[in-house]
Design an enzyme around this catalytic site. Structure first.
Site, PDB file in Angstrom:
ATOM      1  N   GLY A   1       0.747  -1.228   0.142  1.00 16.41           N
ATOM      2  CA  GLY A   1      -0.091  -0.011   0.025  1.00 16.41           C
ATOM      3  C   GLY A   1       0.761   1.307   0.124  1.00 16.41           C
ATOM      4  O   GLY A   1       1.591   1.398   0.696  1.00 16.41           O
TER       5      GLY A   1
ATOM      6  N   LYS B   1     -10.640   1.908  18.260  1.00 13.25           N
ATOM      7  CA  LYS B   1     -10.353   2.759  16.976  1.00 13.25           C
ATOM      8  C   LYS B   1     -11.633   2.722  16.176  1.00 13.25           C
ATOM      9  O   LYS B   1     -11.759   4.006  15.687  1.00 13.25           O
ATOM     10  CB  LYS B   1      -9.203   1.955  16.113  1.00 13.25           C
ATOM     11  CG  LYS B   1      -8.810   2.771  15.288  1.00 13.25           C
ATOM     12  CD  LYS B   1      -7.868   3.887  15.278  1.00 13.25           C
ATOM     13  CE  LYS B   1      -7.449   4.966  14.374  1.00 13.25           C
ATOM     14  NZ  LYS B   1      -6.875   4.487  13.166  1.00 13.25           N
TER      15      LYS B   1
ATOM     16  N   GLY C   1       0.953   3.534   4.572  1.00 17.56           N
ATOM     17  CA  GLY C   1       1.749   2.772   3.823  1.00 17.56           C
ATOM     18  C   GLY C   1       3.234   3.609   3.750  1.00 17.56           C
ATOM     19  O   GLY C   1       4.446   2.980   4.152  1.00 17.56           O
TER      20      GLY C   1
END
Lengths: 294, 294
Positions: free
Chosen positions: B7, B179, B12
């Site tokens: 990614g 999260k 990333g």
């Protein structure tokens, strides 16, 4: 007839402009500047070149009239009633109230005057202090509140015209409630998502939200959901290019009618109406974001 | 360690940039253009002048690595897993997944590789194909899913550094759920109202909505409301100037993580979570309004 129109907003100007064709109309406004403009130049409908000669006065200069049509926004109804009660108007002078929401009903109960309640389905846009645009043809529905049905039919006969129709309804509560549903669905959604009315049916995800808002309003106001949802869809279709008043108010950084519309529903009930509560808080949040005073 | 980062988005690039200080990092990206940029110029952290020499390859050029960190967005986890299973990776090569939402968990169950799940609390912004800004210092929390606790502690020891900390957590479900609450509250509200994160606590009406969203997420994810609401407030305060990823995606007319976040909650339950459903539909409506493809 000698008619007093209280309020120089879009609806006040529209009503005055059409009624002045056949009546002796005085528009009562808050600002001296608007009074001067109307007296100096006359009242224009933006599609026509010839103005209508109305008389304009300040609201505290209110005179005896044969009929008073109150066109201020709902939160200003209180102050207007105080003004009227100080005036010793003839006890027979009828008052016609044309507001969104239903919060003003409590205040009107105490009026000594005969009272009629109405709603406006016209689209109107105030271009300036003395110019108004008639952006959508509609009508004015009026119902008896405390003035008597026969008197109402006499008044409506005089006010009604082909260009600007008045229609008698039997149940004021239903008339106002049905308008409230329309406003509670269309106004906040178009303002939050900054879209013209038609987008509510074109965008399927907005339609999901609109349906839930309609369902909640109907449950609080004891109206049939399918009837009202059909009504909402018709109004959305007929006004698809229109910018709703709440979206317009936000754009112009003016206080919206949120309290009179969604706020009325939220305060009327103890049951959960989360979609309505969501848009109610959203509109308050947007007013704060735009620096609009409480 | 030979590390593959899958990614080339903000996370990333951030992960690759810090890990390349001590490891042999290959970034796997989708577009040839990004691959070229990274190979030609190196990977820059926008605050530093010296780039990091990473190797860049296309995702379908994946090689054997000692550790693979999957940094694609949640909807791309499926395709990445398909790619990995075609590769005959060494069965011991650990996979670390760093996604928002929880929808990817079902897919990961079938993985033959040892799997660890993590979340990222850093702020990161991709400036271009080879430049990333570290806009908020945070850390990466990782928990064991199917790879064994001891192996995880060995890996985390190697990845961890003072500049870019990794932290072991014991319960992956709780890490991801917490999260998710943060994302389900902050992301849609900031995107719908077009405000930086801090506005959620400064605008009391947004705070009302944030609290209800937090309450609903906690009820679905079986977390304590007060703990999570405190956590939300801390994150909002620490990131008050930040533009959330959903707001950013909408601005750039990119598909948001709505399905992975609010959508996950809506689909997980049969009970009514009207505030979450409202923002879920709102985000979908805004994607349609902005012409973002389904």
């Amino acid at each position: 007839m000698k008619i007093g129109v209280i309020g120089g907003g879009s609806i006040g100007l529209l009503v005055a402009r059409y009624l002045c064709e056949n009546h002796d109309v005085t528009v009562y406004v808050r600002r001296n500047q608007q009074k001067q403009k109307l007296n100096d130049h006359g009242l224009f409908l933006s599609s026509l070149l010839t103005p209508c000669r109305v008389k304009a006065l300040l609201t505290n200069e209110l005179n005896e009239e044969e009929c008073v049509i109150v066109c201020v926004k709902q939160p200003e109804v209180g102050p207007v009633l105080a003004l009227l009660s100080n005036l010793n108007l003839n006890e027979k002078t009828p008052l016609i109230f044309l507001q969104n929401g239903m919060g003003h009903i409590e205040l009107i109960h105490d009026s000594k005057q005969p009272v009629y309640l109405g709603i406006v389905t016209h689209g109107a846009l105030r271009k300036s202090d003395h110019i108004v645009t008639h952006s959508g043809k509609g009508l004015i529905k009026v119902a008896n509140f405390s003035g008597g049905g026969e008197n109402l039919s006499t008044i409506v006969q005089q006010l009604n015209s082909k260009q600007f129709p008045f229609q008698i309804e039997t149940n004021w509560e239903k008339v106002l409630a049905e308008k409230l549903v329309i406003n509670a669905v269309i106004n906040p959604l178009t303002a939050i998502f900054e879209v013209p009315n038609g987008e509510i049916l074109r965008n399927t995800h907005l339609m999901v939200l609109a349906k839930e808002l309609c369902r909640e309003s109907c449950s609080i106001l004891q109206l049939d959901f399918m009837d009202q949802w059909n009504h909402v869809q018709t109004v959305v279709t007929n006004t698809k290019e229109n910018v709703s008043s709440m979206w317009k108010d936000l754009k112009e950084r003016k206080k919206t009618e949120n309290e009179a519309i969604s706020g009325y529903l939220v305060k009327k009930t103890n049951s959960a109406i989360p979609y309505t509560t969501f848009v109610y808080n959203s509109m308050k949040a947007l007013e704060v974001k735009k620096g609009i005073n409480e």
